[in-house]
Design an enzyme around this catalytic site. Structure first.
Site, mmCIF file in Angstrom:
data_model
loop_
_atom_site.group_PDB
_atom_site.id
_atom_site.type_symbol
_atom_site.label_atom_id
_atom_site.label_comp_id
_atom_site.label_asym_id
_atom_site.label_seq_id
_atom_site.Cartn_x
_atom_site.Cartn_y
_atom_site.Cartn_z
ATOM 1 N N GLU A 1 44.537 103.519 -26.802
ATOM 2 C CA GLU A 1 45.680 103.038 -27.371
ATOM 3 C C GLU A 1 46.339 104.286 -28.213
ATOM 4 O OE1 GLU A 1 44.777 100.290 -30.888
ATOM 5 O OE2 GLU A 1 46.587 101.033 -31.918
ATOM 6 N N SER B 1 34.328 100.600 -27.959
ATOM 7 C CA SER B 1 35.225 99.905 -28.564
ATOM 8 C C SER B 1 35.329 100.420 -30.106
ATOM 9 C CB SER B 1 34.568 98.471 -29.035
ATOM 10 O OG SER B 1 35.085 97.538 -30.028
ATOM 11 N N CYS C 1 39.572 88.693 -31.264
ATOM 12 C CA CYS C 1 40.769 88.378 -31.973
ATOM 13 C C CYS C 1 42.123 87.745 -31.113
ATOM 14 C CB CYS C 1 41.229 89.975 -32.513
ATOM 15 S SG CYS C 1 41.576 90.952 -31.011
ATOM 16 N N SER D 1 36.400 92.570 -29.346
ATOM 17 C CA SER D 1 36.169 92.187 -27.919
ATOM 18 C C SER D 1 35.031 91.569 -27.485
ATOM 19 C CB SER D 1 36.643 93.639 -27.050
ATOM 20 O OG SER D 1 35.826 94.643 -27.622
HETATM 21 S S1 SF4 Z 1 41.881 94.221 -32.594
HETATM 22 FE FE1 SF4 Z 1 43.517 95.082 -30.956
HETATM 23 S S2 SF4 Z 1 43.829 93.390 -29.846
HETATM 24 FE FE2 SF4 Z 1 42.820 92.694 -31.535
HETATM 25 S S3 SF4 Z 1 44.543 91.917 -32.824
HETATM 26 FE FE3 SF4 Z 1 44.129 93.973 -33.405
HETATM 27 S S4 SF4 Z 1 45.217 95.449 -32.281
HETATM 28 FE FE4 SF4 Z 1 45.476 93.318 -31.382
#
Ligand code: SF4
Length: 312
Positions: free
Chosen positions: A132, A227, A17, A272
């Site tokens: 987070e 994740s 992302c 990720s």
């Molecule tokens: S998954 Fe996490 S890092 Fe990726 S856009 Fe969404 S909030 Fe941002």
């Protein structure tokens, strides 16, 4: 014998992302600017391949600032965000820091702070111990924010008076909606975000999996055990009708005996997970079977985030 052909339905969007791309860019640019080593507090994003690659380039990963041996070197805060105490502590220790918190996590931090300043107690919907969540809880005094993880937790909310809610960015869209609907029944005047806190990347990846999983005999999500968004994709695939859905992390063994019996498998990856891991997965299957790949793009993404001005 490669007689059988397996159809692979590739979900799009999948993988990186904008927040993850930005966080990785920040580490690479910081190494360019300051030289190595650069410290990174917590895994910059939850993926071992990404972390190992950055270690080779000169990043040293620590969990807390007091593990930093050479305090003259800069430290980068991960994309998940940090409690307010962390930049404060870096300033006290005179460590230069660069914040790689995703701007969409920062949005939740600012909402939390605004609610608190306007006299609300804040209910955070999220997963306990996720970095987070620790970062968001650390934006306001501990007695003003309460974490709930499930519908059952609603009965444990201790607040009286005006309440607001915020959420972790990587939750299940559907499960969170159920929790919010019930919160609104219990607290009819509860205040929430104008635009959902669950981010665009989480929403889009879950939407793509929802469309594709019901068509598949098996569904795979490439991503790490830690994740959050990857784990949610597996849950979404199962709930959408593909019971045999699995997370494939760096040390997972491929259930090749099951895969070769399938006619159709689905494939996605967490926000990720690098695309290379998806392609490696396909290469492994090709050793055992012919494959026919079809990419189903259910939504187009064109979001990018700017780097901090100190690195431009
Ligand atoms: S998954 Fe996490 S890092 Fe990726 S856009 Fe969404 S909030 Fe941002």
């Amino acid at each position: 014998m490669k007689n059988k052909e397996i159809k692979i339905l590739l979900a799009a969007p999948r993988g990186f992302c904008a927040g993850v791309v930005r966080a990785i860019d920040i580490v690479e640019k910081a190494i360019e600017k300051y030289g190595s080593p650069i410290y990174v507090r917590h895994e910059i994003v939850h993926n071992k391949n990404v972390v190992d690659d950055l270690k080779k380039k000169g990043a040293i990963f620590v969990e807390e600032l007091n593990e930093i041996k050479d305090k003259s070197r800069p430290v980068i805060f991960s994309a998940h965000g940090v409690p307010k105490s962390v930049p404060k502590s870096a300033e006290e220790k005179k460590i230069i820091y660069i914040d790689a918190t995703c701007p969409l996590v920062t949005k939740v931090h600012r909402e939390t702070e605004r609610h608190y300043k306007n006299g609300y107690k804040v209910i955070l919907i999220g997963h306990k111990n996720h970095p987070e969540v620790i970062g968001t809880m650390g934006q306001i005094p501990v007695e003003s924010i309460q974490l709930i993880e499930t519908i059952e937790d609603i009965s444990k909310i201790k607040f009286k008076g005006p309440v607001a809610y915020v959420t972790q960015t990587t939750l299940s869209v559907d499960d969170t909606k159920d929790i919010i609907d019930l919160l609104k029944l219990k607290f009819p005047k509860i205040v929430g975000p104008i635009k959902d806190d669950i981010c665009y990347a989480t929403t889009n990846r879950q939407f793509a999996v929802k469309q594709i999983a019901p068509l598949c005999d098996m569904f795979f999500v490439i991503g790490s055990e830690n994740s959050s968004n990857s784990k949610r994709l597996v849950e979404v695939a199962k709930k959408s009708g593909c019971k045999n859905s699995k997370l494939i992390s760096f040390d997972s063994e491929l259930p090749i005996n099951e895969i070769v019996k399938c006619n159709k498998i689905g494939l996605s990856s967490g926000a990720s997970a690098p695309e290379k891991l998806v392609q490696d997965f396909i290469i492994k299957i090709k050793k055992y079977s012919k494959v026919n790949i079809e990419e189903l793009e259910v939504i187009k993404e064109n979001i990018t985030f700017k780097l901090p001005s100190s690195l431009n």
